[in-house]
Enzyme design. Sequence first.
Site, PDB file in Angstrom:
ATOM      1  N   ASN A 478      35.741  53.517 -20.410  1.00 51.69           N
ATOM      2  CA  ASN A 478      36.462  54.085 -19.262  1.00 51.69           C
ATOM      3  C   ASN A 478      35.815  53.937 -17.898  1.00 51.69           C
ATOM      4  O   ASN A 478      35.968  54.812 -17.036  1.00 51.69           O
ATOM      5  CB  ASN A 478      36.744  55.561 -19.540  1.00 51.69           C
ATOM      6  CG  ASN A 478      37.929  55.699 -20.472  1.00 51.69           C
ATOM      7  OD1 ASN A 478      39.008  55.198 -20.184  1.00 51.69           O
ATOM      8  ND2 ASN A 478      37.719  56.325 -21.616  1.00 51.69           N
ATOM      9  N   CYS A 524      40.697  49.574 -26.335  1.00 54.62           N
ATOM     10  CA  CYS A 524      41.214  50.317 -25.180  1.00 54.62           C
ATOM     11  C   CYS A 524      40.156  50.241 -24.089  1.00 54.62           C
ATOM     12  O   CYS A 524      38.962  50.203 -24.376  1.00 54.62           O
ATOM     13  CB  CYS A 524      41.458  51.772 -25.583  1.00 54.62           C
ATOM     14  SG  CYS A 524      42.094  52.802 -24.250  1.00 54.62           S
ATOM     15  N   GLY A 526      40.519  52.272 -20.622  1.00 56.00           N
ATOM     16  CA  GLY A 526      41.359  52.923 -19.629  1.00 56.00           C
ATOM     17  C   GLY A 526      42.723  52.243 -19.647  1.00 56.00           C
ATOM     18  O   GLY A 526      43.240  51.834 -18.610  1.00 56.00           O
ATOM     19  N   ASP A 532      41.986  41.161 -24.118  1.00 66.38           N
ATOM     20  CA  ASP A 532      41.655  39.737 -24.173  1.00 66.38           C
ATOM     21  C   ASP A 532      41.557  39.303 -25.621  1.00 66.38           C
ATOM     22  O   ASP A 532      41.476  40.127 -26.534  1.00 66.38           O
ATOM     23  CB  ASP A 532      40.344  39.468 -23.418  1.00 66.38           C
ATOM     24  CG  ASP A 532      39.203  40.330 -23.937  1.00 66.38           C
ATOM     25  OD1 ASP A 532      38.775  40.096 -25.078  1.00 66.38           O
ATOM     26  OD2 ASP A 532      38.736  41.242 -23.206  1.00 66.38           O
ATOM     27  N   ASP A 546      47.287  52.587 -19.414  1.00 64.94           N
ATOM     28  CA  ASP A 546      47.387  54.045 -19.336  1.00 64.94           C
ATOM     29  C   ASP A 546      48.679  54.448 -18.649  1.00 64.94           C
ATOM     30  O   ASP A 546      48.996  55.639 -18.565  1.00 64.94           O
ATOM     31  CB  ASP A 546      46.194  54.615 -18.562  1.00 64.94           C
ATOM     32  CG  ASP A 546      45.028  54.924 -19.484  1.00 64.94           C
ATOM     33  OD1 ASP A 546      45.220  54.874 -20.710  1.00 64.94           O
ATOM     34  OD2 ASP A 546      43.929  55.211 -18.969  1.00 64.94           O
ATOM     35  N   GLU A 612      66.779  65.216 -28.501  1.00 66.29           N
ATOM     36  CA  GLU A 612      65.699  64.219 -28.343  1.00 66.29           C
ATOM     37  C   GLU A 612      65.019  63.948 -29.681  1.00 66.29           C
ATOM     38  O   GLU A 612      64.665  62.814 -29.999  1.00 66.29           O
ATOM     39  CB  GLU A 612      64.677  64.708 -27.311  1.00 66.29           C
ATOM     40  CG  GLU A 612      65.187  64.624 -25.880  1.00 66.29           C
ATOM     41  CD  GLU A 612      64.252  65.330 -24.888  1.00 66.29           C
ATOM     42  OE1 GLU A 612      64.207  64.877 -23.731  1.00 66.29           O
ATOM     43  OE2 GLU A 612      63.596  66.334 -25.259  1.00 66.29           O
TER      44      GLU A 612
HETATM   45  C1  DGJ Z   1      41.649  56.258 -21.434  1.00 62.73           C
HETATM   46  C2  DGJ Z   1      42.660  55.874 -22.473  1.00 62.73           C
HETATM   47  O1  DGJ Z   1      43.361  54.755 -22.086  1.00 62.73           O
HETATM   48  C3  DGJ Z   1      43.555  57.071 -22.722  1.00 62.73           C
HETATM   49  O2  DGJ Z   1      44.592  56.728 -23.588  1.00 62.73           O
HETATM   50  C4  DGJ Z   1      42.717  58.170 -23.283  1.00 62.73           C
HETATM   51  O3  DGJ Z   1      42.199  57.773 -24.511  1.00 62.73           O
HETATM   52  C5  DGJ Z   1      41.605  58.505 -22.314  1.00 62.73           C
HETATM   53  N1  DGJ Z   1      40.853  57.347 -21.934  1.00 62.73           N
HETATM   54  C6  DGJ Z   1      40.678  59.516 -22.913  1.00 62.73           C
HETATM   55  O4  DGJ Z   1      39.588  59.747 -22.131  1.00 62.73           O
END
Ligand code: DGJ
Length: 728
Positions: A478, A524, A526, A532, A546, A612
């Site tokens: 992140n 993942c 962020g 890639d 995100d 829903e």
């Molecule tokens: C970034 C991720 O893309 C989100 O989905 C989530 O997991 C947060 N980090 C958690 O910190």
Amino acid sequence: MAVRIENETFYLETENTLYQMKADCRGVLKHLWYGAKTRQDMEYLLDYPDVAFSGNPYDAGEDRTYSLDTMPLEYAAEGVGDYRISAVSVCHENGSCVLDLRYESCRIVPGKYSIPGLPAVYAGENEAQTLEITLRDAVSGVCVILKYGVLPEYDVITRSAVIVNGGKQPVTVNRAHSLCLDIPYGQWEWIHFHGRHLQERVPERRPLLHGIQQSSSGRGTSSHQQNPTVLLCRKGCTETDGACIGAALVYSGCFQTQIEYDQLNQTRLVMGIHPELFCWELAPGESFYAPEVILSLSDTGFETLSHRFHRIIRERVCRGKHKLAERPILINNWEATYFDFNEDKLLKIAEGAAGLGVDMLVMDDGWFGRRNHDDVSLGDWNVNAAKLPNGLGRLVERVNAMGMDFGIWFEPEMISEDSELYRTHPEWALRIPERNPVRGRHQLVLDITRPDVRDYLVGAVSRILQSANIAYVKWDFNRSASDWYSALLSAERQREMPHRFVLGLYDMLERLTQAFPNVLFEGCCGGGGRFDAGILYYCPQIWCSDDTDAYERTHIQYGTSFFYPVSSVGSHVSAVPNHQTGRSIPIRGRGVTAMAGSFGYELDVNRLTEEEKEEVRAQIRAFKEFGPLIHNGKYFRLSNPFEENVAAWAYVSEDGRQVLVQGMIFHAEPNMLRSPLCLRGLEPGKRYRSREDGAVYTGRALMDAGILLPKAWGDYVPVECYMEAVEE
Ligand code: DGJ
């Protein structure tokens, strides 16, 4: 034979393309052709003008027309009179930076080469051939081994290079690109994929300007800002017409793509590790392995190219038992709770989701240490007993008892200063002595170039995975990396850090994915900041962005689709108003958009209305039915959402008998005709019946005239239409 050598000319042939090069009488390896199969020695195309200020190698004698600065080269080196961008730069003990690379030898090997410590396309012995060409700098003894993997049936050629110090003195490699491709003729444009957090992979198409154009990342990851993929295309190239070349770097760190349009209107593309954040010390006898580039060429537009990249990445980059398997429909608690959850809340979400047919609960960030906020506990991978008083094992058992699998989130490469790990091992964080580090999301990056740090992390993740029945891991990252310094490396080697970091990441992913072959790993960063082909070697899916707003996602997924297969795209239905944009899109529109990926939910289903919930049930039924078609079928971009009022795409089965069209009309247009949407990839002579209303259309009509889009009333109206060929 995919690879053959005739009259010193190398022919690399795939089903539809030919790649050709030749070592000339001076041993210079010239690039001759990458294009349609011509059954021709293409050397006749080379011209040798006497261009002033483009010098001549000494061994050309008085021949002023033989210049490395003007001819197409296979792997351009610095310091020998080619003033264009170079693929390789090596500095010697005396400070000079030159490599006069001349042909030494070649060998053809069955199968596809692999690269130690790095992800790469793999293939069976009968599917691929490898060509290795060794070039040598006679003075220093440094060699470059160019590697070509030829996969005829995939219409793909891979490239990589190994720099070998065959001399007696140490050398420093300052640049070692994976790809160098010279295209001496034609007017080309380029498309790169730029963006930012919450808006990844926006395609940008530009004519080539004289000089150098570049897309790159210096962030330690392949980045949200630029993707390590590029398209070169002829002016006027469309989805279905025209020549284009695609290149995807199989690498997850700092990269550089450069294109030079030179004084003679020739184009050179280089791609590889970012040289400004790189160098590598090579002692005599040592080798450096550059990552791989996947290359393909189409003369029928972007669509063909995308199909080839989707196929090779899905079938020959992704690995493990999940690569072709149907992916679980998961529910992730991040947007439902953020850090504010406990066992009770998770179980309630799981219970609601199980009742709707969801396959898996994923517990996101916040389950460990004292993680109630994003400034604490990264590195302390032990369960927070206040949130999960009965332990992880008990939570997982209860989720399993509902008929659901369980997944968990990690961010292994990071450390919070407020953590037990930091208090014990402050030296494990990347940090330059006597300087304050750069913080990102309050956190620091771990020095995963260190074996002890990697062992700790692999151990910590393994302990959690062994402690309960865990079926899935989301591996997050992140922040952008910085403060490249490791106490274990000498001063000369500090610039090796960004690449060593990526090697460290791959080492951990390899160890963990091998140790836990049943676990599905999702990458993942962020969202899609490390989307890639390198990551896809370990994790067959990656959280795409995100930004879960369905309108935004139609754009992000459109850009992503040029290279990456649908199955690799993590994509969820989230709550409205959307947490990133405040936009409210009805749940059906959110559903069709999220289905263009590895599908799931990112909300508290208990907060949905009964209506829903019924829609969610229907979506899950639809994804269970259409998932195989969505992931295994051919993907067609039917509109450009950046330019049109509709985002539309289709999946067509390999045999052309099934087609699912999905998409979204963005805004209602009053007092207007319904627009037709032309399909592609069908059998023109077949007749297709629409499941919705039983209407029958010929494939020719569907492709030439199209189907009428629904009349939009309001905004963000979903498009859904499934048709099957009628048995005649
Ligand atoms: C970034 C991720 O893309 C989100 O989905 C989530 O997991 C947060 N980090 C958690 O910190």
